[in-house]
Design a protein around this motif. Structure first.
Motif, short mmCIF file in Angstrom:
data_model
loop_
_atom_site.label_atom_id
_atom_site.label_comp_id
_atom_site.label_asym_id
_atom_site.label_seq_id
_atom_site.Cartn_x
_atom_site.Cartn_y
_atom_site.Cartn_z
N HIS A 370 0.71 -1.08 0.13
CA HIS A 370 -0.31 -0.10 -0.27
C HIS A 370 1.25 0.90 0.41
N ALA A 371 1.90 1.26 0.97
CA ALA A 371 2.96 2.11 1.09
C ALA A 371 3.52 2.31 -0.73
N ARG A 372 4.13 1.55 -1.07
CA ARG A 372 4.36 1.66 -2.31
C ARG A 372 3.23 2.16 -3.37
N ASN A 373 1.73 1.96 -3.73
CA ASN A 373 1.12 2.44 -4.53
C ASN A 373 0.95 3.99 -4.10
N THR A 374 1.14 4.53 -2.62
CA THR A 374 0.56 5.43 -2.51
C THR A 374 1.66 5.94 -3.12
N GLY A 375 3.04 6.33 -2.83
CA GLY A 375 4.19 7.11 -3.45
C GLY A 375 3.83 7.10 -5.07
N ALA A 376 3.46 6.02 -5.47
CA ALA A 376 3.69 5.84 -7.03
C ALA A 376 2.45 6.66 -7.19
N ALA A 377 1.19 6.71 -6.24
CA ALA A 377 0.30 7.26 -6.94
C ALA A 377 0.65 9.23 -6.88
N ALA A 378 1.67 9.14 -5.85
CA ALA A 378 2.16 10.51 -5.84
C ALA A 378 3.17 10.78 -6.70
N VAL A 383 9.53 7.25 -14.97
CA VAL A 383 10.09 6.21 -14.28
C VAL A 383 9.49 5.94 -12.77
N LEU A 384 9.57 4.90 -12.13
CA LEU A 384 8.90 4.87 -10.64
C LEU A 384 10.32 3.82 -9.70
N ALA A 385 11.66 4.41 -9.26
CA ALA A 385 12.71 3.35 -8.04
C ALA A 385 12.01 3.15 -7.48
N TYR A 386 12.76 2.49 -6.38
CA TYR A 386 11.73 1.87 -5.11
C TYR A 386 13.02 1.56 -5.06
N THR A 387 13.53 1.98 -3.65
CA THR A 387 14.26 1.67 -2.59
C THR A 387 13.79 1.72 -1.09
N ASP A 388 14.82 1.16 -0.21
CA ASP A 388 13.93 0.55 1.49
C ASP A 388 14.90 1.52 1.87
N SER A 389 14.15 1.86 3.40
CA SER A 389 14.99 2.46 4.19
C SER A 389 16.49 2.10 4.65
N ASP A 390 16.65 0.92 4.82
CA ASP A 390 17.40 0.93 5.30
C ASP A 390 18.44 0.39 4.28
N VAL A 465 -0.28 -3.54 -14.98
CA VAL A 465 -0.32 -4.40 -13.59
C VAL A 465 -0.77 -3.84 -12.79
N GLY A 466 -1.51 -3.23 -12.50
CA GLY A 466 -2.45 -2.51 -11.58
C GLY A 466 -1.37 -2.44 -10.04
N GLY A 467 -0.49 -2.07 -9.91
CA GLY A 467 0.70 -1.97 -9.18
C GLY A 467 0.88 -2.73 -8.10
N PHE A 468 1.68 -2.76 -7.07
CA PHE A 468 1.19 -4.20 -5.95
C PHE A 468 0.31 -4.05 -5.19
N TYR A 472 0.35 -7.89 0.46
CA TYR A 472 1.47 -8.21 0.68
C TYR A 472 1.94 -6.72 1.63
N ARG A 473 2.15 -7.27 3.02
CA ARG A 473 1.88 -6.03 3.75
C ARG A 473 3.46 -6.22 4.45
N LYS A 474 3.97 -7.40 4.56
CA LYS A 474 5.37 -7.58 4.90
C LYS A 474 6.30 -7.73 3.47
N ALA A 475 6.70 -8.51 3.05
CA ALA A 475 7.76 -9.00 1.87
C ALA A 475 6.57 -9.44 0.39
N GLY A 476 7.07 -9.97 -0.13
CA GLY A 476 6.53 -10.91 -1.50
C GLY A 476 5.92 -10.02 -2.37
N ASP A 477 6.21 -8.78 -2.17
CA ASP A 477 5.26 -8.07 -2.74
C ASP A 477 6.06 -7.66 -4.59
#
Length: 864
Positions: A370-378, A383-390, A465-468, A472-477
C-alpha cells in the motif's frame, strides 16, 4: 591535471575508492624490458621518468608490471602520482602442485616480494599469478588450483594487509576465481564490440560483489593500422565504462618488449613506439580518460527521463538518514525523492524533516505494498524507482539503472543489493546466512526477479499490471509484481552495477523475524502463483543466481565446460540449480517426518536408526552451507562458521513453519461464514447432485457471467479462495474448513443464437492436515494390530468414526458451496435445469423445454 596522493585504494562492492571518491583504474602494462645487471625488468631510471611523465599526460594512473620491481621504481611512480599493480611470476607452466618443495618455493617467492614492498604508498596491489593454462588447471584439478591461489593471497595479505590482492585469469579459465581476492582481473582480447560487451556483462555477474577490471587488452599495429588500434581502444574504453567495470589496463605502453630471453620485434602493441613517439591511440586514450585521476568516466545517456525515487519506511529511523543522504548525492540530472511513512512510531518524521527536498507522505499503517502504491500515486516521474529505508544508494545508481533500462525493450530494471561492512560478528553471520533478498537471472541481462529494495519500472508498466498487491503487507510484493510483469509479456533487465547497500538484520532475533515474514509471503504467493512453487511450498525459480560459486564437496558443485581435450577458448563455469535433494533434506516437512519417526521408533526398535540418518542428512546440508558461506575475512572465525551452520539449519524451519501457519490461517474460511446459508428464491434452489450443477441461458450468458458473480459473492462473504493461474484444471479453489477444500470447474456448451448450457462441477479436495492425520492414524492402526496378540476392533471403530466425521464435513462444505453456485447463477440471470429436462426460470415463470442433446449421466436428460 588533478594529482593523486598515492593513498591506498580500497574496494567497495563493484568499485574502487580513494577516500570517499571513486577511483577508476586507467592503466597500462609496462615491460618487461631487457634485465639490467641487478636482474630488474623495468628499464633505465631516466627512461622510466620520461615514460611516467608521458603516461600522466595520457591520463593514466596505474601501471602494471610483470616482475617484482626495485625500490627506486616504486619511488619514481609515487613521485609521478602513479599506482603500481605488481604481477608476481612463478612456474605456472609446470605441474606446480605435485611436489611440496615446488609449492613451498612459490609461496616463499610471493612472501619475499610482498615483504620487500610492504606498505609502499605506490603499491596498488598484487596479482599472485597470471593465466595458468586451462590444460594445466584441468590436470591439477580446478578446486586444488583455486585453493592454492587463495593460499598465496592469504600469505601476501598477512604481510601487507592494506594492499589489494587478486589473480589475473582469462577466458579459457574464467572459473579460476579466488574467493578471498579483493577484486577480479581478466585478460580479454575480443575485437568485436558487441561480443565484447556481452562477455563483460557475463563477467560482471560471475564476479559477484568484487570490482572487475581488465588486466590486458590491445591491438598489434604491425598486422593492423594505427587508425584501427585507436578506434578499437576508443570503443573498448566506452564499453568498459558502459558495462560498469572498475577500470581497464591496456596492453601495452611501448612496442619495446623482452620475454623468453630475447627482444620481440615482430609485433607492436604499444600506444607509443619504441622511441616513445605517441601513436594515434595515445591521443584517443587521452581524450577518453580525461585528466582527473579520481573521476569515473561517464558516457552521456541517450535519454534521461524524470525519475521518482520512492522510499517506504516503517519504523526505519535508524538507517533512514543515511538512505536519504545517499539519495541526495546521485549523479543524475532529473529526479525527486518521495518518502512514504507507513505509520511509523519512531523518529522517522524527525529524520525526514532534516531533508527539505524530500517529499514526505504520512499514512496509517497499511503495509508495504500500500505504501509503494501511495508513493506511485504521488510521483511525477516517467520512471518509478524503489528502494528501502535500510538501503544506501551508490552515487551512480540511477545512472546505471536508467542506462540499462533505456538500452532495450524493457519494462523495468533492477540491480544487486550488497551488505555493508558488518558492525560485529553476529551481523556478519546474519549477512552470510541463507534466505536474504537476492536477484534471480534468466540470462546475463534479463532478470526473473529483482528485490524491491532496488528496482525501477516505467509508469506505463506499473499501471499496466495494477501496481503492487496490497495483500502483501510485509514481503512478497516484489516477487508478485515481477511475475505479473512477465506474465504480461514484458521483460525485466538487470544492471550489475546499479548498486544499493542493504543492511541485513542486526540481531539473530530480527533475522528470524524476517524469515518468518518471508514464509508468510511465500504462502500468500502460492495462492496466486501456484505453478511457481514446489511440493514443499518453496519457490521454483526458472533462473539462476549468478556468482563465483565456491566448490562444495556435498551439494551444488558447479559444472565447468572445458572444451574438447580441455582446450576450449571460452571455458565457462555453470552453477547448477539449487539441489532438490538439499531442499528436501532441510525442509520443515523432512524435519517433521524425522520427529515422527523418532516417536515411532519408541514402539518399533527396528526404525530407530532411520531418524538419526535423516537428521544427519539435514546437518550435512547445513554443514555444506557453512563451508561455502562468504563471511567477512576479519570476522571469519570458527564460532562464526558454527553460527552460520546453525542459521542454515534454522532458516528453512522458521520459514517453513511460518508458511504452514499462514496457510492454515489463510486457507481456512471462517467457520461463521461456512455456517451461514444463502437466502434463495424457491425456484432458484437446486435439489439435484451436489457435485454437478447445470444452467441455461438464451441471452448469451456463459460461464464467465457465473464466475464473475462467484468472485463477487466470495469476496462479499469473506471466503478464502485461489483463482486458476493458467496451469490448473479448476477455475476456483475454495478453501473451507480444517479438512477440505472445493475445486470448482465450469464449461459452457454453445448452441447458437445466444443459447448457452453451462455445467458446473464441484470436487472435494483433501488439505494437507487431512492427509497427515490419516497417515498418523493408519500408522498407529498398523502398529497396534501387528503388536497385539488378538484382534481389537475398537481402534478400527474409532478410525471409521473419524472417516465418517470427515465425510460429513466434506458434504457440509460442498452443500454450502453449491448454495453459492446457485445464488451466483441466479444473480447472473442463468436458469437452472432440472433432471427431467425442464428449465426453471429464476422468476415465477413456467418451465421451458430445452432442445439440447445431453448424454452425461450426471446431467439432466433433455429431449433431443
Amino acid at each position: 591535471m588533478t594529482q593523486t596522493t598515492n593513498s591506498r585504494i580500497r574496494p567497495k562492492a563493484k568499485f574502487f575508492f580513494d577516500g570517499d571518491r571513486k577511483f577508476f583504474v586507467k592503466g597500462v602494462t609496462y615491460g618487461p624490458f631487457k634485465p639490467d645487471a641487478d636482474g630488474n625488468y623495468v628499464g633505465r631510471p631516466e627512461q622510466v621518468d620520461a615514460d611516467l611523465g608521458l603516461m600522466r599526460e595520457a591520463g593514466l594512473n596505474v601501471v602494471r608490471i610483470y616482475h617484482s620491481p626495485p625500490r627506486w621504481f616504486l619511488d619514481r611512480c609515487a613521485a609521478a602520482g602513479m599506482h603500481v599493480l605488481v604481477t608476481l611470476p612463478w612456474e605456472k607452466h609446470i605441474e606446480f602442485l605435485r611436489e611440496r618443495s615446488t609449492r613451498k618455493q612459490i609461496a616463499e617467492n610471493v612472501r619475499a616480494a610482498v615483504k620487500a614492498h610492504a606498505r609502499h604508498r605506490a603499491i596498488f596491489g598484487y596479482l599472485v599469478g597470471n593465466e595458468i593454462s586451462s590444460t594445466m588447471a584441468r590436470w591439477l584439478g580446478t578446486r586444488r588450483v583455486i585453493e592454492f591461489v587463495e593460499e598465496l593471497i592469504g600469505i601476501g595479505r598477512g604481510i601487507d594487509p592494506d594492499a589489494l590482492f587478486s589473480y589475473a585469469t582469462y577466458p579459457p579459465t574464467e572459473y579460476l576465481l579466488p574467493q578471498n581476492a579483493d577484486f577480479s582481473c581478466f585478460n580479454v582480447y575480443l575485437h568485436n564490440q558487441r561480443d565484447f560487451e556481452g562477455y563483460l556483462l557475463r563477467l560482471q555477474n560471475l564476479t559477484g560483489e568484487h570490482p572487475l577490471i581488465l588486466g590486458e587488452f590491445g591491438m598489434d599495429t604491425i598486422r593492423h593500422s594505427q587508425e584501427e588500434q585507436a578506434e578499437m581502444l576508443g570503443w573498448h574504453i566506452d564499453s568498459v565504462v558502459k558495462c560498469g567495470l572498475a577500470g581497464t589496463i591496456l596492453f601495452t605502453w611501448t612496442d619495446e618488449w623482452f620475454t623468453g630471453g630475447q627482444e620481440i620485434s615482430d609485433w607492436a602493441f604499444g600506444i607509443v613506439t619504441r622511441e616513445r613517439k605517441p601513436k594515434k591511440a595515445f591521443y584517443t586514450i587521452q581524450e577518453k580518460f580525461g585528466r582527473d585521476d579520481l573521476a569515473s568516466p561517464h558516457l552521456p545517456l541517450p535519454k534521461a527521463p524524470f525519475v521518482s525515487i520512492i522510499v517506504c519506511s516503517y519504523n526505519g529511523a535508524r538507517t533512514l538518514g543515511a538512505c536519504l543522504d545517499s539519495l541526495s548525492k546521485l549523479n543524475y540530472p532529473a529526479y525527486e525523492v518521495i518518502l512514504v511513512d507507513d505509520g511509523s512510531t519512531d523518529d522517522t518524521a524527525y529524520v525526514a524533516a532534516q531533508f527539505p527536498s524530500v517529499r514526505y507522505i504520512h499514512q496509517t499503517n497499511h503495509g508495504l505494498s500500500h505504501a509503494r502504491n501511495t508513493g506511485a500515486a504521488a510521483a511525477k516521474g516517467e520512471v518509478l524507482a524503489y528502494t528501502d529505508s535500510d538501503c544506501m544508494a551508490d552515487a551512480d545508481w540511477l545512472y546505471y539503472m536508467i542506462g540499462t533500462l533505456g538500452s532495450g525493450d524493457y519494462a523495468g530494471v533492477g540491480g544487486p543489493n550488497i551488505t555493508p561492512p558488518a558492525q560485529n560478528w553476529i551481523q556478519a553471520c546474519v549477512a552470510a546466512a541463507p534466505g536474504g533478498p537476492n536477484h534471480v537471472l534468466l540470462t546475463d541481462t534479463v532478470a526473473e526477479h529483482i528485490p524491491g529494495c532496488n528496482m525501477a519500472f516505467y509508469r506505463w508498466a506499473f499501471e499496466g499490471v495494477g501496481g503492487f498487491d496490497p495483500e502483501y503487507r510485509k514481503a512478497g510484493d516484489d516477487v508478485d509484481f515481477c511475475w505479473r510483469i512477465q506474465q504480461a509479456g514484458w521483460v525485466i533487465a538487470f544492471s550489475p552495477t546499479a548498486i544499493v547497500w542493504h543492511y541485513r538484520r542486526f540481531t539473530l532475533r530480527a533475522f528470524l523475524k524476517q524469515q518468518d515474514g518471508y514464509g508468510e509471503a511465500e504462502s500468500l504467493l502460492r495462492f496466486k502463483h501456484l505453478i511457481f512453487f514446489g511440493p514443499t511450498g518453496t519457490a521454483k525459480w526458472r533462473g539462476q543466481i549468478y556468482g563465483a560459486t565456491r566448490f562444495s564437496w556435498f551439494v551444488n558443485r558447479p559444472v565447468i565446460y572445458h572444451g574438447i581435450f580441455g582446450e576450449g577458448f571460452f571455458q565457462s563455469i555453470y552453477p547448477v540449480p539449487q539441489s532438490d535433494v538439499a531442499a528436501y533434506l532441510s525442509s520443515i516437512e523432512w524435519f517433521a517426518l524425522t520427529i515422527f519417526l523418532f516417536g515411532l521408533g519408541i514402539f518399533l526398535p527396528a526404525l530407530r536408526i532411520v531418524p538419526y540418518l535423516m537428521l544427519g542428512g539435514t546437518f550435512c546440508v547445513a554443514l555444506s552451507y557453512m563451508v561455502r558461506a562468504r563471511i567477512e575475512p576479519k570476522l571469519d572465525t570458527v564460532h562464526a562458521r558454527l553460527l552460520v551452520m546453525i542459521l542454515a539449519f534454522m532458516q528453512p524451519l522458521v520459514r517453513g513453519f511460518s508458511r504452514y501457519f499462514t496457510w492454515l490461517r489463510f486457507k481456512r474460511t471462517p467457520a461463521n461464514v461456512i455456517r451461514k446459508h444463502e437466502h434463495l428464491p424457491e425456484r432458484a434452489r437446486s435439489l439435484g447432485s451436489l457435485s454437478r450443477r447445470v444452467f441455461w441461458s438464451e441471452q448469451g450468458r456463459d460461464r464467465h457471467y457465473l464466475l464473475g458473480e462467484m468472485f463477487r459473492l466470495l469476496d462479499e462473504e469473506g471466503w478464502r479462495y485461489s483463482t486458476d493461474s493458467g496451469w490448473n484444471d479448476w477455475d476456483i479453489q475454495i478453501y473451507g474448513n480444517f479438512w477440505w477444500s472445493i475445486a470448482l470447474q465450469t464449461v459452457t456448451e454453445y448452441h447458437g443464437a445466444g443459447k448457452c448450457l453451462t455445467r458446473v462441477r464441484l470436487r472435494n479436495r483433501m488439505v494437507i492436515t487431512t492427509i497427515i492425520f490419516n497417515l498418523i492414524a493408519i500408522s498407529l492402526l498398523i502398529y497396534r494390530e501387528v503388536n497385539v496378540a488378538h484382534l481389537e476392533l475398537w481402534p478400527v471403530v474409532l478410525y471409521v468414526l473419524f472417516l465418517g466425521f470427515l465425510g460429513t464435513r466434506a458434504r457440509a462444505l460442498k452443500s454450502r458451496v453449491a448454495e453459492l453456485v446457485d445464488l451466483a447463477a441466479f444473480r447472473a440471470g442463468l436458469q437452472r435445469v432440472l433432471r427431467k429436462g425442464k428449465v426453471v426460470a429464476p422468476i415465477a415463470e413456467p418451465g421451458l423445454e430445452v432442445a439440447v442433446n445431453a448424454t452425461d449421466p450426471a446431467s439432466p436428460q433433455l429431449p433431443g
